[in-house]
Design a protein around this motif. Structure first.
Motif, PDB file in Angstrom:
ATOM      1  N   ILE A 103      84.798  97.923   8.098  1.00  0.00           N
ATOM      2  CA  ILE A 103      84.424  99.177   8.509  1.00  0.00           C
ATOM      3  C   ILE A 103      84.542 100.136   7.224  1.00  0.00           C
ATOM      4  O   ILE A 103      83.614 100.792   6.667  1.00  0.00           O
ATOM      5  CB  ILE A 103      85.329  99.910   9.617  1.00  0.00           C
ATOM      6  CG1 ILE A 103      85.017  99.129  10.746  1.00  0.00           C
ATOM      7  CG2 ILE A 103      85.374 101.295   9.760  1.00  0.00           C
ATOM      8  CD1 ILE A 103      86.283  99.200  11.982  1.00  0.00           C
ATOM      9  N   LEU A 104      85.797  99.868   6.176  1.00  0.00           N
ATOM     10  CA  LEU A 104      85.885 100.797   5.290  1.00  0.00           C
ATOM     11  C   LEU A 104      84.753 100.349   4.040  1.00  0.00           C
ATOM     12  O   LEU A 104      84.305 101.283   3.454  1.00  0.00           O
ATOM     13  CB  LEU A 104      87.377 100.569   4.404  1.00  0.00           C
ATOM     14  CG  LEU A 104      88.373 101.018   5.155  1.00  0.00           C
ATOM     15  CD1 LEU A 104      89.567 100.521   4.516  1.00  0.00           C
ATOM     16  CD2 LEU A 104      88.380 102.469   5.173  1.00  0.00           C
TER      17      LEU A 104
ATOM     18  N   CYS B  61      81.489  99.988   5.012  1.00  0.00           N
ATOM     19  CA  CYS B  61      80.645 100.765   5.471  1.00  0.00           C
ATOM     20  C   CYS B  61      80.816 102.062   5.096  1.00  0.00           C
ATOM     21  O   CYS B  61      79.779 102.823   4.689  1.00  0.00           O
ATOM     22  CB  CYS B  61      80.609 100.615   6.801  1.00  0.00           C
ATOM     23  SG  CYS B  61      79.837  98.936   7.581  1.00  0.00           S
ATOM     24  N   VAL B  62      81.835 102.620   5.061  1.00  0.00           N
ATOM     25  CA  VAL B  62      82.157 104.164   5.101  1.00  0.00           C
ATOM     26  C   VAL B  62      82.207 104.384   3.418  1.00  0.00           C
ATOM     27  O   VAL B  62      81.536 105.556   3.283  1.00  0.00           O
ATOM     28  CB  VAL B  62      83.572 104.485   5.769  1.00  0.00           C
ATOM     29  CG1 VAL B  62      84.035 106.139   5.332  1.00  0.00           C
ATOM     30  CG2 VAL B  62      83.328 104.226   7.057  1.00  0.00           C
ATOM     31  N   ARG B  63      83.098 103.576   2.906  1.00  0.00           N
ATOM     32  CA  ARG B  63      83.081 104.230   1.509  1.00  0.00           C
ATOM     33  C   ARG B  63      81.975 103.257   0.442  1.00  0.00           C
ATOM     34  O   ARG B  63      82.090 103.644  -0.830  1.00  0.00           O
ATOM     35  CB  ARG B  63      84.737 103.637   1.097  1.00  0.00           C
ATOM     36  CG  ARG B  63      85.815 104.390   1.662  1.00  0.00           C
ATOM     37  CD  ARG B  63      87.028 104.088   1.176  1.00  0.00           C
ATOM     38  NE  ARG B  63      88.078 104.980   2.057  1.00  0.00           N
ATOM     39  CZ  ARG B  63      89.186 104.828   1.762  1.00  0.00           C
ATOM     40  NH1 ARG B  63      89.778 103.475   1.236  1.00  0.00           N
ATOM     41  NH2 ARG B  63      90.119 105.453   2.484  1.00  0.00           N
TER      42      ARG B  63
ATOM     43  N   TYR C 234      70.704 103.698   7.775  1.00  0.00           N
ATOM     44  CA  TYR C 234      71.820 103.119   7.052  1.00  0.00           C
ATOM     45  C   TYR C 234      71.821 101.671   7.223  1.00  0.00           C
ATOM     46  O   TYR C 234      71.842 101.276   8.172  1.00  0.00           O
ATOM     47  CB  TYR C 234      73.140 103.749   7.664  1.00  0.00           C
ATOM     48  CG  TYR C 234      74.342 103.373   6.976  1.00  0.00           C
ATOM     49  CD1 TYR C 234      74.729 103.661   5.561  1.00  0.00           C
ATOM     50  CD2 TYR C 234      75.161 102.625   7.489  1.00  0.00           C
ATOM     51  CE1 TYR C 234      75.941 103.465   5.167  1.00  0.00           C
ATOM     52  CE2 TYR C 234      76.161 102.049   6.908  1.00  0.00           C
ATOM     53  CZ  TYR C 234      76.735 102.513   5.600  1.00  0.00           C
ATOM     54  OH  TYR C 234      77.892 102.224   4.991  1.00  0.00           O
TER      55      TYR C 234
END
Length: 135
Positions: free
Chosen positions: A71-72, A74-76, A8
């Motif tokens: 962080i968002l 990375c996640v979304r 990732y």
């Protein structure tokens, strides 16, 4: 950059906002130490130290917001509202905290700079809310 043992890849914008959040946290802690320990003569006469503390506090509140945007991302993944929110947080806190801190130290106002920064910060929170409502 990859996450430990994972293929990732962390998006460049996420790394930027994570770094800015960390840097803003560092500068806010340093600014808080200065606001607490510098002699009164270093601040504007009436409420200079209080203004400096307000600038520091606003910076510290928005450091985690920048971390959250990173962080968002990375996640979304790359999403326009998140990118705009991160940019608005970064620019808004520089304008608002910079102008309020400047006034606290010099006693001179920079015109509409602090309100512009505050408006950008409010816009950033709105963009974060909008992104949270998206599927």
């Amino acid at each position: 950059m990859t996450l430990s043992g994972s293929p990732y890849s962390v998006p460049r914008a996420a790394r930027l906002f994570l770094s800015l959040g960390g840097l803003l946290g560092l500068l806010s802690v340093a600014g808080g130490a200065l606001a607490a320990h510098l002699p009164d003569a270093m601040f504007a006469a009436s409420s200079g130290r209080a203004l400096a503390r307000e600038a520091v506090q606003m910076g510290m509140w928005h450091a985690p917001a920048l971390l959250a945007v990173g962080i968002l991302l990375c996640v979304r993944g790359r999403r326009v509202p998140l990118l705009l929110a991160g940019a608005a947080f970064a620019l808004g806190v520089v304008l608002f905290s910079g102008a309020v801190g400047w006034t606290g130290v010099t006693g001179r106002h920079l015109g509409p700079v602090a309100p512009t920064g505050g408006s950008l910060l409010m816009l950033a929170w709105l963009l974060l809310a909008v992104d949270g409502l998206r599927r």
